[in-house]
Design a protein around this motif. Structure first.
Motif, PDB file in Angstrom:
ATOM      1  N   ARG A 166      -3.759   3.211   4.167  1.00  0.00           N
ATOM      2  CA  ARG A 166      -5.119   3.162   3.637  1.00  0.00           C
ATOM      3  C   ARG A 166      -5.939   4.380   4.033  1.00  0.00           C
ATOM      4  O   ARG A 166      -6.969   4.662   3.415  1.00  0.00           O
ATOM      5  N   ASN A 202       0.832  -1.209   0.000  1.00  0.00           N
ATOM      6  CA  ASN A 202       0.000   0.000   0.000  1.00  0.00           C
ATOM      7  C   ASN A 202       0.867   1.259   0.000  1.00  0.00           C
ATOM      8  O   ASN A 202       0.576   2.226  -0.725  1.00  0.00           O
ATOM      9  N   ARG A 259      -8.047  -3.882  -0.896  1.00  0.00           N
ATOM     10  CA  ARG A 259      -7.192  -5.012  -1.259  1.00  0.00           C
ATOM     11  C   ARG A 259      -7.838  -5.746  -2.421  1.00  0.00           C
ATOM     12  O   ARG A 259      -9.044  -5.652  -2.630  1.00  0.00           O
TER      13      ARG A 259
END
Length: 574
Positions: free
Chosen positions: A559, A250, A569
């Protein structure tokens, strides 16, 4: 033997902060997730068994004891282990008082490490963090319900978690197919032997149990086999690997967006119309994600100075990253399969009869048939403990990670190349500026990448014949997981180096175009780190203390910047 460190916490042992100590994870032996392992291991969530798990455990234990009582050959109970597999070790009746006491004594000696059939010892170094030990314990607790464990053993392992008693574990000595040396150390703690931590304080295990108000376990049945012959040491760490790899990927996606903005790179490869025709679903997913992360930025506006296509490290990020996310997706699914698989030798198969298949009705299998008024089934030797599939997926993710990191090394170099960035020649960038200091990170990035490649090098098959040739093929699961966990940490540092370069050159580009739009995602990211992160130690007006981008990354969930339009995801394997 006296533990000179009793009552102390070594500086190297990192304790958890139980931020989710009021939450409860319910174990049933079949549905434990990586996210739940992290809740328990890293954030201190409590653990309980579901009623279905208790029923399942009782059924498995009852089948096992019936097999022993009927004189069936049962590996690890009526027969020895490894080279002693032909030796009868118990021939009593576990349902009689005398037979029960004898079996308890055998099991207790095994838990204490006194069994001649199980002369295995772990080697150092010591596992240095509480979360890893807790990950091992929660995976062990989950699989025990399908391994014939007694009710006291189930309660004892869960109690270690809920009272934060962490056995001291040493990191080496496992062949990778059953982490017997490490799980033996867990067994010793349960009966008051060895050393443990209680809420972060190191002490003899007996004292840790007493402080926590826990009794010493009296093991029974196949408790030693159920606990010790387990892959929980490898599988628990693999679950943490999956969690940390997701966070790292991420961050890699977010930092790539910063680099893309700094280069003023073309976004045409991200078009969904291209993805639907040319790419697999993980690459298409990442292309959509990068497009969403850059939406509202200057990259989607007409710019006569922008080249038609940038370097491959920019242009193909969604390809390399998509492959990495796909490997991560596969790894996650394999880990969740493993942490919900008993993987036991012997295997306990209740509710089966000879008429259920031709194989069960053969002479060889009938010797393992168990039948009485309460239970029927088979107790058979097995190879379900093998972790070849997990080895394969860890190796595949390692290879994909290496390519993601190769791009992270290249993009800062491309940003300072005037042929690529269409900005000032690096030689004309003022000394001491952010951009000039970003160039100083080249050495660090090169060193980090070299370290990462060393951890990601493939391990060849191990063919050393162990235990007089009984174990002549051994996976490297725990070693592979350990190395790739190290590599993920290094990759995070490498991404932080890229972030420093991207932010520095983004500042240069904004100096040329003050009205340049970054889009909401990049703007939020820059605003969040503006007051705390220092990329350049020469800022005279920056209040102290300030931290590096790398240190800041470790405290922030990436996130949080992605917004509702960016899928968290992939989950694309189905």
């Amino acid at each position: 033997m006296k533990d000179n460190n009793a009552g102390t916490t070594p500086a190297s042992f990192r304790v958890i902060v139980p931020t989710r100590g009021e939450d409860v994870v319910r174990l049933d032996g079949t549905r434990l997730t990586v996210d739940e392992v992290v809740m328990v291991a890293r954030h201190g969530a409590q653990v309980v068994y579901s009623p279905e798990a208790i029923d399942r455990a009782h059924e498995k234990e009852r089948l096992l004891l019936a097999a022993v009582g009927q004189g069936r050959p049962v590996y690890w109970v009526t027969r020895g282990t490894g080279k002693d597999r032909k030796i009868t070790t118990y021939s009593g009746d576990p349902f009689s008082e005398e037979g029960r006491r004898e079996l308890e004594d055998i099991q207790l000696r095994t838990f204490r490490g006194e069994s001649p059939s199980l002369a295995v010892r772990a080697r150092g170094p010591e596992i240095g963090d509480e979360e890893t030990v807790r990950a091992v314990l929660v995976v062990a607790a989950n699989t025990l319900v399908r391994r014939g464990a007694s009710a006291p053993l189930l309660d004892a392992v869960v109690a270690l978690l809920n009272h934060r008693v962490a056995p001291v574990l040493l990191g080496r000595g496992s062949p990778g197919q059953g982490d017997l040396p490490q799980m033996s150390m867990v067994a010793q703690t349960l009966v008051g032997e060895g050393t443990a931590y209680h809420q972060g304080r190191r002490m003899p295990a007996r004292e840790a149990l007493r402080e926590a108000g826990l009794p010493e376990l009296v093991p029974f049945g196949i408790d030693s086999g159920a606990l010790i012959a387990s892959n929980a040491f490898s599988d628990g760490q693999a679950a943490l690997l999956v969690a940390d790899a997701e966070t790292m990927l991420n961050w890699a996606d977010l930092v790539h967006v910063l680099s893309k903005l700094a280069l003023n790179d073309s976004v045409t490869p991200l078009l969904p119309q291209l993805q639907s025709e040319e790419r697999d679903k993980h690459q298409a997913w990442l292309a959509r994600r990068v497009a969403a992360l850059t939406r509202g930025s200057h990259l989607w506006e007409y710019d006569a100075e922008r080249t038609l296509q940038g370097p491959l490290s920019f242009r193909d990020y969604f390809v390399l990253g998509g492959v990495a996310w796909k490997a991560w997706d596969r790894l996650r699914q394999e880990v969740e399969r493993c942490i919900n698989t008993p993987g036991q030798n012997p295997a306990l198969l209740p509710n089966l009869r000879p008429q259920d298949s031709w194989a069960l009705d053969t002479g060889w299998l009938r010797q393992f048939l168990v039948q009485d008024d309460e239970v029927s089934g088979y107790v058979v030797a097995s190879a379900g403990f093998e972790r070849r599939g997990l080895d394969q997926e860890v190796g595949a993710f390692a290879n994909a990670l290496a390519w993601v990191c190769a791009g992270a090394v290249q993009r800062p170099l491309r940003l300072q190349d005037p042929f690529v960035n269409a900005l000032a020649n690096p030689e004309t960038v003022p000394h001491g500026s952010l951009a000039s200091r970003a160039q100083e990170g080249d050495y660090a990035a090169a060193d980090l990448y070299a370290s990462l490649l060393a951890d990601l090098a493939p391990l060849p098959p191990m063919t050393i014949p162990l235990i007089r040739g009984i174990e002549d093929l051994s996976p490297h699961t725990h070693a592979m997981v350990r190395r790739v966990r190290n590599a993920v940490d290094t990759a995070r540092d490498l991404v932080a180096e890229e972030a420093g370069a991207a932010l520095a050159w983004l500042e240069v580009r904004r100096g040329h175009r003050p009205d340049m739009k970054l889009g909401p995602v990049a703007s939020a990211l820059l605003d969040a780190c503006a007051e705390d992160v220092v990329l350049d130690g020469s800022y005279p007006d920056r209040p102290a203390p300030a931290v590096s981008f790398r240190a800041w990354m470790a405290t922030v969930d990436p996130r949080a910047f992605m917004g509702p339009d960016v899928q968290a995801r992939p989950d694309l394997l189905g």
